[in-house]
Enzyme design. Structure first.
Site, PDB file in Angstrom:
ATOM      1  N   LYS A  37       0.821  -1.227   0.000  1.00 11.53           N
ATOM      2  CA  LYS A  37       0.000   0.000   0.000  1.00 11.53           C
ATOM      3  C   LYS A  37       0.845   1.261   0.000  1.00 11.53           C
ATOM      4  CE  LYS A  37      -2.518  -0.524   3.667  1.00 11.53           C
ATOM      5  NZ  LYS A  37      -1.917  -1.780   4.143  1.00 11.53           N
ATOM      6  N   ARG A  87      -2.142 -10.794  12.482  1.00  7.60           N
ATOM      7  CA  ARG A  87      -2.371  -9.445  11.958  1.00  7.60           C
ATOM      8  C   ARG A  87      -3.223  -9.501  10.700  1.00  7.60           C
ATOM      9  NH1 ARG A  87       3.425  -7.401  11.221  1.00  7.60           N
ATOM     10  NH2 ARG A  87       2.474  -5.834   9.876  1.00  7.60           N
ATOM     11  N   ARG A 128      10.768  -9.252   5.213  1.00 10.82           N
ATOM     12  CA  ARG A 128      10.957  -7.853   5.612  1.00 10.82           C
ATOM     13  C   ARG A 128      11.408  -7.763   7.069  1.00 10.82           C
ATOM     14  NH1 ARG A 128       5.854  -3.900   5.440  1.00 10.82           N
ATOM     15  NH2 ARG A 128       5.841  -4.508   3.244  1.00 10.82           N
ATOM     16  N   ARG A 178     -10.784   2.413   9.116  1.00  9.61           N
ATOM     17  CA  ARG A 178     -10.558   1.002   9.458  1.00  9.61           C
ATOM     18  C   ARG A 178     -11.766   0.358  10.117  1.00  9.61           C
ATOM     19  NH1 ARG A 178      -4.328  -0.140  11.119  1.00  9.61           N
ATOM     20  NH2 ARG A 178      -3.441   0.793   9.263  1.00  9.61           N
ATOM     21  N   ARG A 234      13.533  -7.501  13.000  1.00 11.95           N
ATOM     22  CA  ARG A 234      12.386  -7.503  13.915  1.00 11.95           C
ATOM     23  C   ARG A 234      12.026  -8.941  14.261  1.00 11.95           C
ATOM     24  NH1 ARG A 234       8.594  -3.309  10.727  1.00 11.95           N
ATOM     25  NH2 ARG A 234       6.970  -4.502  11.758  1.00 11.95           N
TER      26      ARG A 234
END
Length: 198
Positions: A13, A144, A127, A88, A133
């Site tokens: 996005k 998620r 990623r 959202r 991370r």
């Protein structure tokens, strides 16, 4: 052009928002950017939001809505905008409708980037490794994606019922996805013109 860009985490996005906004010469606005700007500038809304974030809680809709309304009232949005990450919830959809109605404008289209969940998991795991991370495990990422689907599914259906939704395959090279989005928007515009013709 007044656009919304929706899509699951990892669907690209942010990348597409920047490209499409530049193509239409409108600002790309993400809720993350709005939050960071308000917090950095220590606005009243930013200070309130920071208190919730520091406590590890969600920032209430009324604060988010007020920040978005404030941003959309800025002069650079007079000719349009591209919103990424908002709305959202159904409540935020209603709030955005109200904000735009006050300004005497409406949304032109809502672009939904779709992608295979397994492909998104692979992309997000890669990623998170690049960014170091370690907390972004496959289980966390899948959760998620589930939360996103549960929250955003009803919104997409609502916009589809209003003939505003364009669904686009978000996988592939950046240029390919951009062309798909532009093609979908052109088709929507042509359909509207044909429908409204006497």
């Amino acid at each position: 052009m007044r656009l919304l860009l929706m899509g699951p985490p990892g669907a690209g996005k942010g990348t597409q928002a920047a490209v499409i906004a530049e193509r239409f010469a409108v600002p790309a606005i993400s809720t993350g950017d709005i939050f960071r700007a308000n917090v950095a500038q220590r606005t009243a809304l930013g200070v309130s939001a920071q208190e919730y974030m520091n406590a590890g809680e969600y920032v209430p809709d009324e604060i988010t809505n007020a920040m978005v309304a404030d941003r959309l009232a800025a002069g650079d949005c007079d000719g349009g905008f591209l919103l990424d990450g908002y709305p959202r919830t159904p409540q935020q959809v209603a709030e955005l409708d109200a904000i735009l109605e006050i300004s005497g404008v409406a949304l032109d289209a809502v672009v939904l980037l779709e992608a295979d969940p397994d492909e998104l998991v692979s992309r997000l795991l890669a990623r998170s490794r690049e960014q170091g991370r370690a907390d972004d495990t496959e289980a966390v990422i899948r959760r998620r994606l589930e939360v996103y689907a549960a929250e955003t599914g009803p919104l997409a259906a609502g916009y589809a019922a209003r003939a505003l939704l364009a669904t686009v395959d978000g996988l592939g090279a950046v240029d390919e996805v951009t062309e798909r989005i532009l093609g979908a928007l052109t088709s929507m515009s042509a359909q509207r013109t044909a429908t409204s013709a006497p």
